[in-house]
Design a protein around this motif. Structure first.
Motif, PDB file in Angstrom:
ATOM      1  N   ASP A  96       4.221  -4.654   4.396  1.00  0.00           N
ATOM      2  CA  ASP A  96       3.072  -4.039   5.070  1.00  0.00           C
ATOM      3  C   ASP A  96       2.471  -2.991   4.152  1.00  0.00           C
ATOM      4  O   ASP A  96       3.181  -2.351   3.379  1.00  0.00           O
ATOM      5  CB  ASP A  96       3.541  -3.368   6.370  1.00  0.00           C
ATOM      6  N   ASP A  97       1.165  -2.826   4.276  1.00  0.00           N
ATOM      7  CA  ASP A  97       0.464  -1.806   3.482  1.00  0.00           C
ATOM      8  C   ASP A  97       0.802  -1.968   1.997  1.00  0.00           C
ATOM      9  O   ASP A  97       1.101  -0.996   1.296  1.00  0.00           O
ATOM     10  CB  ASP A  97       0.871  -0.407   3.980  1.00  0.00           C
ATOM     11  N   ARG A 154      -5.331  -2.140  -2.818  1.00  0.00           N
ATOM     12  CA  ARG A 154      -4.695  -2.272  -1.505  1.00  0.00           C
ATOM     13  C   ARG A 154      -4.779  -3.720  -1.033  1.00  0.00           C
ATOM     14  O   ARG A 154      -5.838  -4.335  -1.059  1.00  0.00           O
ATOM     15  CB  ARG A 154      -5.375  -1.329  -0.502  1.00  0.00           C
TER      16      ARG A 154
END
Lengths: 76, 76, 76, 76, 76, 76, 76
Positions: free
Chosen positions: C47-48, C59
């Motif tokens: 995640d992220d 990102r």
């Protein structure tokens, strides 16, 4: 009937135990050492391993070498 | 009958637990650290891992290294 | 009898769930993110996720990373 | 007892069906498209696939991408 | 209960039989031709195969392409 | 019910026995010869094999070619 | 009924025992020697192996060559 004698690759490793071997690896490195073990994937254990490099040797001691990186194993 | 003593590659890892090892990876990187675990694919767990780079070290802490990227494992 | 404590690679992933990890990939990329899942092939879910690139980050959000491309997984 | 929630990689693909994904391939290519299928090897089917290339896009339509060439799959 | 329709990769090959496809190979080659067969490893049989090369085509006739060298298969 | 005729890759090899084929290998080499055998890994046996090299041919005689190095097999 | 005679790759190795073979390896090396053994992975044992290098030969003695690094095996 004709019987042809054959040396299975793993049998050659078996009779090479405690003898010096020279490995050629995929990346071109050459490793020398005493063969003290192997498994069915040709992962090897070498004692007193040395990496041959031009005019010098790098001493590596006891090592495991993964079979998937080995091109050839020569008895020396 | 001749009995030849053999060191299986995974057995060498077993006796190397909690000792320092030096890994040579396929991409030429060298990783040092304390071996704290492994599995049958030679995936390894190292504690206090450091990547050796010319004259410096990069500290990596606790890491998993995938066996498929390992060329050799040396006891140090 | 000697009992040696060992950390299995997949067990380290298990205890790393919901923690930040840093992946080194075969092509040299570095991916950071929170580990939220994995399977027995070491395919991971982050995640992220962020790709580290010199002085910037790209990102990537939630990603699946294939285990066969991973060199190492570090806890950070 | 501690229960840790985990997202299995294939489960993330399941919930990503009919959503846009961005694939990073081993050769550095980036493919975008709508995920409409997958199998257990992470072979994927994308609809309206586009290859991202510097400042242009190459439209590929419906494609199968072999899992063995995929580095990562990002939800976008 | 939610039912999500999914296109399995091999099913897409099945419905693509006798249609023109464009293959991207690992070495960057592009092969076009009519898909006339496949197996579970995604080895393919193409009829009237042509290798696309800058501004020319090389005609290859009927060929087997090994799945392990294929990056993607596009319907055209 | 719709019946689609399909040519399985190994079946194409079967009907190509004793015919000339042209192999493209992963390293870009082109080998021509008469196909006289194969196995399920697409290891092939060629008779009167010739390596095509710019404007010359190197004659190799009877050879085994490992399937894992083959990109495509064309009937000629 | 049509019967097509086929030479299985491993059968060709069998009849090549104690004969000279020439191996082309993935890294472009050429190894010559007498084939004295093989296994089902096409790992080979060569006697009196020589690496062909431009205008010289390097003598390697008895060696194991891993099948995964072999492109082709020619009878000479």
């Amino acid at each position: 009937m004709i019987f042809t004698f054959m040396v299975l690759p793993l049998d050659l490793l078996e009779v090479s135990l405690n003898r010096d071997v020279s490995l050629l690896l995929k990346d071109g490195r050459i490793l020398n050492g005493k063969l003290v073990g192997y498994d069915q994937h040709m992962n090897l254990v070498l004692d007193d391993a040395r990496e041959e490099k031009e005019n010098e040797e790098r001493r590596l001691g006891r090592i495991v070498v993964r079979g998937s990186n080995i091109v050839s194993i020569a008895l020396i």
